[in-house]
Design a protein around this motif. Structure first.
Motif: not given
Length: 473
Positions: A284-285, A287-289, A292-295
């Motif tokens: 969870k560290d 993040i896909d900008t 704005n979700q988990e990458a």
């Protein structure tokens, strides 16, 4: 002097080479770490015995056989040089390493085939194949003793960079796990031998504790459980074939072994499970900008992907096929919901996409280079790497010989199904398990000592089939 000559046989020399593997591995690791270098004297020492034996065997062959051997040597040499040439042309600023490092892979895999030829030639019709099998017992004992000494003295290296796991004075956790697991396929059957049992049981027990609780790899934990389960299954099958009944003691022992491992893991704990929990926590560290979700790809790859989109990636950092493959990987990873720390799946998809996007027949035949990619995209899964990075020819030269031996051995087992015993089945399943390790864990054939255990498995398998042929004749 005569007694020394009697013992200094080619068979004994090759058995000694197997025993030397843990010593060479430990020496290499200690030297590299103390001297802070990538070079080790054992790199030069390790090939000496096989090369001397190869020269000896070559001069004993007939002219026809010599021409065949020279022809095969020429094929491997031409392929190796061609692959390195293509690899050099494919290097970019993002490439993980240089042509020198790539050459090490070519040499190691070629050395593997040379060793396979040597051991099969010497032990194919040997009257004392047990000598080679029992050598693996000594090798396993040395490995496990060295590992526990390092742990007890607080000098063991960590399996992972986070400090998790123990791998002793050895370079790779996955490799040491694979060596012990594959060795177990050879030695576990000696539990039935009353004379050998007092040696085998402690080795198996110590290996089981180390692999399931201390090493910290899935290869170790699940691999050991597989070995114990397979042994129980094999003993059941062979007893039904030859005695028409089930050996209840063996089944009870196998079930007890599996339950003991699970009980230890649950009560004492396992670094493997701690590692999996840690990976879940850090997912969870990243993040896909973009949403704005988990990458679903690693943070480094996400950064490269964003630079490609903005057209600010440094010129020459990646070629167009690599850029396109990163963008397609991002899309597929999102669609499939791949975990951002599942690097093996990302590597597999990327390399498959790269071959598609390169659309280059030369690369497909000779390989596009194993170390030409960004560090996180170097394919750890070895069998796909043979095909994608070393090409169709590399796949045939380095992997197919082992596949042929396994298929031939399986065919002979079906043909001689009334003769199969626990030894044959453990060797056959162990040789097949090599493919699973190579595919899912990687660096199985590449590791010099693991390679030798694989070769011993295949050599003993061929020797068993030769015994059947002699009995038939």
């Amino acid at each position: 002097m005569e007694k020394i000559k009697e013992k200094l046989t080619i068979e004994n020399i090759l058995c000694m080479f197997v025993i030397l593997c843990p010593i060479l591995d430990m020496t290499s690791f200690i030297f590299r770490n103390l001297c802070s270098t990538n070079f080790s004297p054992t790199t030069a020492l390790r090939p000496i015995i096989p090369i001397i034996v190869a020269i000896y065997l070559f001069w004993k062959k007939e002219k026809k056989s010599k021409r065949y051997i020279l022809g095969m040597g020429l094929i491997y040499t031409v392929y190796g040089l061609s692959h390195l040439y293509v690899m050099k042309e494919n290097l970019t600023q993002s490439s993980y390493s240089t042509i020198t490092h790539e050459a090490q892979y070519i040499i190691n895999y070629t050395f593997m085939i040379l060793n396979l030829w040597i051991y099969v030639c010497v032990f194919r019709k040997s009257r004392k194949p047990e000598k080679l099998a029992k050598t693996v017992i000594i090798t396993s004992a040395i490995y496990i003793i060295l590992i526990y000494i390092s742990i007890l003295t607080g000098t063991s290296s960590s399996t992972y960079i986070e400090g998790m796991g123990y791998k002793g004075w050895f370079e790779s956790g996955n490799s040491i796990g694979s060596i012990l697991i594959l060795s177990s396929f050879i030695i576990i059957r000696y539990i039935k031998d009353r004379k050998m049992r007092k040696w085998i049981l402690p080795i198996i027990l110590l290996e089981g504790i180390f692999l399931s609780t201390l090493l910290g790899t899935r290869v170790g934990l699940f691999g050991f459980l597989v070995v114990v389960f397979v042994y129980g299954f094999v003993e059941t099958i062979t007893n039904l074939i030859h005695k028409g009944k089930i050996n209840k003691k063996v089944i009870a022992g196998s079930i007890a072994g599996i339950m003991a491992v699970l009980l230890i893991v649950i009560s004492v704990g396992s670094i493997t499970l701690q590692r999996r929990k840690h990976l879940q926590e850090i997912e969870k560290d990243i993040i896909d900008t973009a949403n704005n979700q988990e990458a679903h790809i690693t943070g480094s790859l996400l950064e490269i992907k964003e630079k490609i989109e903005k057209n600010i990636l440094e010129e020459g950092y990646m070629n167009e096929a690599q850029k396109q493959s990163i963008m397609e990987l991002y899309q597929i990873a999102n669609q499939l919901g791949i975990k951002n720390n599942d690097q093996r799946m990302q590597q597999f998809l990327y390399n498959m996409l790269l071959v598609k996007n390169q659309r280059n027949l030369t690369y497909q035949l000779i390989g596009n280079g194993y170390l030409t990619n960004y560090r996180e995209l170097v394919l750890e899964m070895e069998i796909p790497a043979f095909l994608f990075n070393f090409g169709i020819i590399g796949f045939i030269l380095y992997f197919v010989p082992f596949l042929i031996i396994w298929c031939y051995s399986a065919y002979q087992g079906i043909k001689n199904r009334q003769k199969i015993d626990d030894n044959y089945l453990m060797l056959l399943i162990g040789s097949g398990f090599v493919f699973a390790l190579s595919f899912f864990a990687g660096y199985t054939f590449f590791n010099s000592s693991n390679m030798i255990i694989i070769i011993v498995l295949n050599t003993l398998l061929i020797n068993k089939i030769e015994q059947w042929k002699e009995e038939t004749e």
